[in-house]
Design an enzyme around this catalytic site. Structure first.
Site, PDB file in Angstrom:
ATOM      1  N   SER A  65       0.610  -1.252  -0.013  1.00  0.00           N
ATOM      2  CA  SER A  65      -0.235  -0.242   0.258  1.00  0.00           C
ATOM      3  C   SER A  65       0.662   1.467   0.120  1.00  0.00           C
ATOM      4  O   SER A  65       1.847   1.168  -1.093  1.00  0.00           O
ATOM      5  CB  SER A  65      -1.324  -0.398   0.865  1.00  0.00           C
ATOM      6  OG  SER A  65      -1.854   1.318   1.170  1.00  0.00           O
ATOM      7  N   ASP A 214      -4.178  -1.440  -4.956  1.00  0.00           N
ATOM      8  CA  ASP A 214      -3.327  -1.580  -4.072  1.00  0.00           C
ATOM      9  C   ASP A 214      -3.136  -2.732  -3.300  1.00  0.00           C
ATOM     10  O   ASP A 214      -3.672  -3.789  -3.483  1.00  0.00           O
ATOM     11  CB  ASP A 214      -4.408  -1.153  -2.383  1.00  0.00           C
ATOM     12  CG  ASP A 214      -4.257  -1.071  -1.274  1.00  0.00           C
ATOM     13  OD1 ASP A 214      -2.635  -2.027  -1.130  1.00  0.00           O
ATOM     14  OD2 ASP A 214      -4.529   0.114  -0.397  1.00  0.00           O
TER      15      ASP A 214
END
EC number: 3.1.1.-
Length: 228
Positions: A65, A214
């Site tokens: 992330s 992500d």
């Protein structure tokens, strides 16, 4: 950790143990581990000298992330072949840029516009994030990192995790992506930021495309990347 990963990790830099720095995803909450890393680095500098950096102490740094960007900042080389950023610079980065990456609408119709964006597409367009990451990291690739980096992403076209690592580029040239592209991809939280598309070239000269979001979709704990 999968045995196939153990077989390609180099011997420990110091002592008998392989040292791994692993930080989970979490959006803007990345400022918390960034602050901890800055403190850790400052304490290590008291022992070994002000020129020391986090990358000098870990054989592998694995993050996902927005912390994929932290990995890149800690391991990307500068002109002197030392880490491009100190750990303290990461906290400053979050404080300076987070409100521009995630701008908040204000006014009587702000809540309505926020709901509409959630329905029709990502909440933020990601343009500022793209610009600042590319400006900070330049054209440095994952093959150039000063210690081994592992950054999980998720390809929405293939519907599978894509792990970018310093190890894999040795045998898969198409995985030698530019760090800024990898960071933008692993930071693209669904509904918040758009998926990131880019291409790399393999050893056979063919282009390989990636459509990334992500890395936390598959491995919010980046150590799980070793299972893929």
């Amino acid at each position: 950790m999968a045995k196939r990963w153990l077989s390609i990790i180099q011997p420990p830099t110091y002592g008998d143990s392989i040292t791994i720095l692993s930080i989970d995803g979490g959006g803007i909450r990345g400022i918390i581990p960034a602050t901890i890393l800055a403190f850790l680095e400052s304490q290590l500098q008291k022992l070994d000298g002000e020129e020391m950096r986090i990358a000098d102490y870990f054989d592998v740094i694995a993050e996902t992330s927005t912390k994929g960007l932290v990995t890149a900042m800690l391991t990307a080389p500068g002109d002197d072949n030392r880490p491009l950023f100190a750990a303290k610079d990461i906290t400053s980065f979050y404080l300076e840029h987070c409100t521009k990456i995630f701008p908040q609408r204000r006014g009587p119709f702000a809540s309505c516009l926020k709901f509409l964006n959630a329905v029709v597409g990502p909440k933020y367009n990601g343009k500022y994030l793209h610009d600042v990451v590319k400006r900070k990291l330049g054209d440095k690739s994952i093959a150039e990192t000063l210690t081994n980096a592992v950054i999980p992403t998720f390809d929405i076209r293939r519907l599978q995790p894509i792990i970018f690592s310093t190890y894999q580029v040795k045998s898969h040239k198409s995985k030698n992506a530019v760090l800024s592209d990898i960071c933008i991809g692993t930071s693209a939280a669904p509904t918040y930021l758009p998926a990131h598309y880019f291409e790399t070239k393999g050893s056979n000269g063919k282009l390989k495309s990636y459509h990334l979001v992500d890395g936390g979709v598959a491995a919010n704990n980046p150590v799980k990347a070793f299972d893929y």
